[in-house]
Design a protein around this motif. Sequence first.
Motif, PDB file in Angstrom:
ATOM      1  N   ASP A  24       0.849  -1.182   0.000  1.00 34.51           N
ATOM      2  CA  ASP A  24       0.000   0.000   0.000  1.00 34.51           C
ATOM      3  C   ASP A  24       0.891   1.241   0.000  1.00 34.51           C
ATOM      4  O   ASP A  24       1.713   1.425   0.892  1.00 34.51           O
ATOM      5  N   ALA A  25       0.744   2.099  -1.013  1.00 35.08           N
ATOM      6  CA  ALA A  25       1.574   3.292  -1.149  1.00 35.08           C
ATOM      7  C   ALA A  25       1.011   4.494  -0.408  1.00 35.08           C
ATOM      8  O   ALA A  25       1.589   5.578  -0.480  1.00 35.08           O
ATOM      9  N   ASP A  26      -0.081   4.339   0.315  1.00 26.43           N
ATOM     10  CA  ASP A  26      -0.731   5.453   1.001  1.00 26.43           C
ATOM     11  C   ASP A  26       0.197   6.038   2.059  1.00 26.43           C
ATOM     12  O   ASP A  26       0.578   5.357   3.007  1.00 26.43           O
ATOM     13  N   ASN A  63      -3.023   2.327  -4.342  1.00 25.51           N
ATOM     14  CA  ASN A  63      -3.090   3.715  -3.859  1.00 25.51           C
ATOM     15  C   ASN A  63      -1.913   4.546  -4.356  1.00 25.51           C
ATOM     16  O   ASN A  63      -1.298   5.301  -3.597  1.00 25.51           O
ATOM     17  N   ALA A  64      -1.588   4.440  -5.621  1.00 25.95           N
ATOM     18  CA  ALA A  64      -0.456   5.178  -6.187  1.00 25.95           C
ATOM     19  C   ALA A  64      -0.686   6.688  -6.159  1.00 25.95           C
ATOM     20  O   ALA A  64       0.267   7.458  -6.137  1.00 25.95           O
ATOM     21  N   GLU A  65      -1.948   7.112  -6.153  1.00 27.48           N
ATOM     22  CA  GLU A  65      -2.224   8.560  -6.170  1.00 27.48           C
ATOM     23  C   GLU A  65      -1.999   9.204  -4.809  1.00 27.48           C
ATOM     24  O   GLU A  65      -1.987  10.427  -4.703  1.00 27.48           O
ATOM     25  N   LYS A  66      -1.786   8.417  -3.752  1.00 26.09           N
ATOM     26  CA  LYS A  66      -1.606   8.961  -2.402  1.00 26.09           C
ATOM     27  C   LYS A  66      -0.148   8.965  -1.971  1.00 26.09           C
ATOM     28  O   LYS A  66       0.159   8.959  -0.782  1.00 26.09           O
ATOM     29  N   VAL A  94       5.444  16.685 -12.295  1.00 27.12           N
ATOM     30  CA  VAL A  94       4.947  15.560 -11.502  1.00 27.12           C
ATOM     31  C   VAL A  94       3.467  15.740 -11.162  1.00 27.12           C
ATOM     32  O   VAL A  94       2.730  14.752 -11.075  1.00 27.12           O
ATOM     33  N   LYS A  95       2.998  16.974 -11.040  1.00 23.88           N
ATOM     34  CA  LYS A  95       1.571  17.196 -10.767  1.00 23.88           C
ATOM     35  C   LYS A  95       0.708  16.809 -11.964  1.00 23.88           C
ATOM     36  O   LYS A  95      -0.365  16.220 -11.797  1.00 23.88           O
ATOM     37  N   GLN A  96       1.168  17.139 -13.179  1.00 24.55           N
ATOM     38  CA  GLN A  96       0.411  16.768 -14.366  1.00 24.55           C
ATOM     39  C   GLN A  96       0.378  15.247 -14.533  1.00 24.55           C
ATOM     40  O   GLN A  96      -0.645  14.675 -14.913  1.00 24.55           O
ATOM     41  N   LEU A  97       1.497  14.588 -14.235  1.00 24.98           N
ATOM     42  CA  LEU A  97       1.544  13.128 -14.343  1.00 24.98           C
ATOM     43  C   LEU A  97       0.672  12.480 -13.278  1.00 24.98           C
ATOM     44  O   LEU A  97       0.030  11.460 -13.530  1.00 24.98           O
ATOM     45  N   LEU A  98       0.600  13.086 -12.100  1.00 27.34           N
ATOM     46  CA  LEU A  98      -0.255  12.561 -11.042  1.00 27.34           C
ATOM     47  C   LEU A  98      -1.727  12.675 -11.426  1.00 27.34           C
ATOM     48  O   LEU A  98      -2.520  11.779 -11.126  1.00 27.34           O
ATOM     49  N   ASP A  99      -2.093  13.755 -12.095  1.00 26.31           N
ATOM     50  CA  ASP A  99      -3.483  13.926 -12.514  1.00 26.31           C
ATOM     51  C   ASP A  99      -3.871  12.943 -13.616  1.00 26.31           C
ATOM     52  O   ASP A  99      -4.973  12.391 -13.603  1.00 26.31           O
ATOM     53  N   LYS A 100      -2.977  12.735 -14.592  1.00 23.98           N
ATOM     54  CA  LYS A 100      -3.302  11.867 -15.725  1.00 23.98           C
ATOM     55  C   LYS A 100      -3.072  10.390 -15.419  1.00 23.98           C
ATOM     56  O   LYS A 100      -3.961   9.565 -15.597  1.00 23.98           O
ATOM     57  N   HIS A 101      -1.847  10.040 -15.020  1.00 26.71           N
ATOM     58  CA  HIS A 101      -1.459   8.640 -14.817  1.00 26.71           C
ATOM     59  C   HIS A 101      -0.653   8.520 -13.523  1.00 26.71           C
ATOM     60  O   HIS A 101       0.578   8.479 -13.565  1.00 26.71           O
ATOM     61  N   PRO A 102      -1.305   8.445 -12.366  1.00 27.11           N
ATOM     62  CA  PRO A 102      -0.545   8.399 -11.099  1.00 27.11           C
ATOM     63  C   PRO A 102       0.301   7.145 -10.941  1.00 27.11           C
ATOM     64  O   PRO A 102       1.310   7.162 -10.230  1.00 27.11           O
ATOM     65  N   GLU A 103      -0.052   6.063 -11.616  1.00 31.64           N
ATOM     66  CA  GLU A 103       0.735   4.835 -11.478  1.00 31.64           C
ATOM     67  C   GLU A 103       2.096   4.940 -12.154  1.00 31.64           C
ATOM     68  O   GLU A 103       3.046   4.257 -11.765  1.00 31.64           O
ATOM     69  N   ARG A 104       2.227   5.823 -13.143  1.00 31.61           N
ATOM     70  CA  ARG A 104       3.497   5.952 -13.861  1.00 31.61           C
ATOM     71  C   ARG A 104       4.588   6.574 -13.011  1.00 31.61           C
ATOM     72  O   ARG A 104       5.773   6.351 -13.270  1.00 31.61           O
TER      73      ARG A 104
END
Length: 151
Positions: A24-26, A63-66, A94-104
């Motif tokens: 869990d990446a949270d 939970n890659a987005e957290k 990194v914010k744009q990548l988090l919005d589009k593809h957080p797992e990347r």
Amino acid sequence: MDTLSYKTISANKATVNKKWVLVDADGQTLGRLASKVAKLLRGKYKPEFTPHVDCGDNVIVINAEKINLTGNKWEDKSYLRHTGYPGGQRFTGVKQLLDKHPERIIEKAVKGMLPKTRLGAAVLRNLKVYAGTEHKQEAQQPVTINLNDLK
């Protein structure tokens, strides 16, 4: 001293014991999470680790987005790619990548910590990253581990 004999055990494709591990990446810091996941993928936590064999576990990260980043990395960190044409450098924050593809974000961090060889590419295929809490590997019955317990 003939009574003591030790053999170096070298794992191969047939003798490797691969498991499925859920992480869990949270609330985890990106670099610390990525280094521990890379060690799990390589198999470095196993006593039968062999450098030239894919003897690591299959890792599922949820939970890659957290994920957390320290310092000013939310504003300063950027990812570079090239289109292949002259002047074709493209930067993504990194914010744009988090919005589009957080797992990347996690995939790129782990990829940078693996060997840049065919073995590193094969090991990276054992990583599955998901943005939410749901994942597609319920049939493999992954074991949940706490990364804070690993060194």
